[in-house]
Design a protein around this motif. Structure first.
Motif, short mmCIF file in Angstrom:
data_model
loop_
_atom_site.label_atom_id
_atom_site.label_comp_id
_atom_site.label_asym_id
_atom_site.label_seq_id
_atom_site.Cartn_x
_atom_site.Cartn_y
_atom_site.Cartn_z
N TYR A 72 88.64 47.48 46.32
CA TYR A 72 88.83 48.04 44.98
C TYR A 72 87.50 48.50 44.38
O TYR A 72 87.45 49.48 43.66
CB TYR A 72 89.50 47.02 44.05
CG TYR A 72 91.00 47.16 44.04
CD1 TYR A 72 91.62 48.08 43.23
CD2 TYR A 72 91.80 46.38 44.86
CE1 TYR A 72 93.00 48.24 43.22
CE2 TYR A 72 93.17 46.51 44.87
CZ TYR A 72 93.76 47.44 44.05
OH TYR A 72 95.12 47.59 44.05
N TYR A 85 96.62 50.60 40.10
CA TYR A 85 96.03 49.90 38.96
C TYR A 85 94.53 49.68 39.12
O TYR A 85 93.99 48.64 38.76
CB TYR A 85 96.72 48.55 38.74
CG TYR A 85 98.21 48.65 38.60
CD1 TYR A 85 98.79 49.23 37.49
CD2 TYR A 85 99.05 48.17 39.60
CE1 TYR A 85 100.16 49.33 37.36
CE2 TYR A 85 100.42 48.26 39.49
CZ TYR A 85 100.97 48.84 38.36
OH TYR A 85 102.32 48.94 38.25
N LYS A 87 91.77 50.85 37.70
CA LYS A 87 90.90 50.65 36.54
C LYS A 87 91.04 49.24 35.98
O LYS A 87 90.04 48.54 35.78
CB LYS A 87 91.24 51.68 35.46
CG LYS A 87 90.12 51.89 34.49
CD LYS A 87 90.42 52.78 33.31
CE LYS A 87 91.19 54.02 33.57
NZ LYS A 87 91.29 54.87 32.38
N ILE A 88 92.27 48.79 35.77
CA ILE A 88 92.48 47.47 35.19
C ILE A 88 92.06 46.36 36.15
O ILE A 88 91.52 45.33 35.73
CB ILE A 88 93.95 47.28 34.71
CG1 ILE A 88 94.12 46.00 33.92
CG2 ILE A 88 94.90 47.28 35.89
CD1 ILE A 88 93.56 46.07 32.54
N ILE A 89 92.24 46.57 37.44
CA ILE A 89 91.85 45.54 38.41
C ILE A 89 90.34 45.43 38.50
O ILE A 89 89.79 44.32 38.57
CB ILE A 89 92.51 45.81 39.78
CG1 ILE A 89 94.01 45.52 39.68
CG2 ILE A 89 91.87 44.97 40.87
CD1 ILE A 89 94.80 45.81 40.91
N TYR A 91 88.19 46.11 36.11
CA TYR A 91 87.75 45.44 34.88
C TYR A 91 88.06 43.95 34.93
O TYR A 91 87.26 43.12 34.48
CB TYR A 91 88.39 46.08 33.65
CG TYR A 91 87.80 47.43 33.30
CD1 TYR A 91 86.43 47.62 33.26
CD2 TYR A 91 88.62 48.50 33.01
CE1 TYR A 91 85.89 48.85 32.96
CE2 TYR A 91 88.09 49.73 32.68
CZ TYR A 91 86.73 49.90 32.66
OH TYR A 91 86.20 51.13 32.35
N THR A 92 89.21 43.58 35.48
CA THR A 92 89.57 42.17 35.58
C THR A 92 88.63 41.44 36.54
O THR A 92 88.15 40.34 36.22
CB THR A 92 91.03 42.03 36.07
OG1 THR A 92 91.88 42.72 35.18
CG2 THR A 92 91.44 40.57 36.16
N ILE A 93 88.35 42.02 37.68
CA ILE A 93 87.42 41.40 38.63
C ILE A 93 86.04 41.29 38.01
O ILE A 93 85.35 40.27 38.16
CB ILE A 93 87.37 42.21 39.95
CG1 ILE A 93 88.71 42.13 40.67
CG2 ILE A 93 86.26 41.71 40.86
CD1 ILE A 93 88.82 43.08 41.85
N SER A 94 85.64 42.31 37.27
CA SER A 94 84.34 42.28 36.60
C SER A 94 84.27 41.13 35.60
O SER A 94 83.28 40.39 35.56
CB SER A 94 84.09 43.61 35.91
OG SER A 94 82.93 43.56 35.13
N CYS A 95 85.31 40.98 34.81
CA CYS A 95 85.33 39.88 33.82
C CYS A 95 85.32 38.52 34.50
O CYS A 95 84.63 37.60 34.05
CB CYS A 95 86.55 40.01 32.92
SG CYS A 95 86.45 41.39 31.78
N ILE A 96 86.07 38.38 35.59
CA ILE A 96 86.09 37.11 36.32
C ILE A 96 84.70 36.79 36.86
O ILE A 96 84.23 35.65 36.77
CB ILE A 96 87.14 37.15 37.45
CG1 ILE A 96 88.54 37.14 36.86
CG2 ILE A 96 86.96 35.99 38.42
CD1 ILE A 96 89.64 37.41 37.87
#
Length: 144
Positions: A72, A85, A87-89, A91-96
């Motif tokens: 991704y 998905y 973009k959202i994935i 951003y989610t991995i980045s936040c995690i």
């Protein structure tokens, strides 16, 4: 910074994910000592000693998460595959990754053993990966 340079952020994050997956998969070959070296919980080390196949299965499942995250992270750079998905994935991995890195900050005050120092350094790397993903993805999304 030019667009091409910021794409390297995503490529670097992807490389870190793939190297991490390879390091975790190497524990299948090297055995329980590798799990202990990578600071796995005692229950995982005991599982590796007692039930090799179950520990290997869990290892492959965990490593596959890093491999998927690497794909991704690399997808916007190579632009040859459309992952769902994306973009959202990212951003989610980045936040995690950023949260994982920040959670190791309290260990700084407890750092008396080498295990805690290694945990702090690993947390710093994951914080950096999260920032690389965030900066690279923001730039790629802005320029496409």
């Amino acid at each position: 910074m030019r667009n091409i340079q910021k794409r390297y952020f995503l490529a670097a994050a992807s490389a870190i994910f793939f190297v991490t997956a390879g390091a975790h998969l190497s524990c299948i070959y090297f055995g329980p000592a590798c799990y202990k070296l990578q600071l796995a919980p005692a229950s995982i080390v005991a599982l590796a000693q007692n039930n090799f196949y179950l520990a290997s299965f869990y290892n492959v499942v965990g490593s596959s998460l890093f491999i998927v995250a690497g794909f991704y992270a690399m997808a916007p750079v190579i632009k040859c595959c459309k992952l769902p998905y994306i973009k959202i994935i990212i951003y989610t991995i980045s936040c995690i990754c950023i949260v994982r890195g920040l959670l190791s900050l309290p260990l700084y005050y407890l750092a008396t053993s080498s295990k805690l120092i290694v945990s702090i350094l690993v947390g710093l790397v994951w914080f950096l990966v999260g920032c690389l993903l965030l900066a690279g993805n923001l730039n790629v999304q802005k320029n496409t």
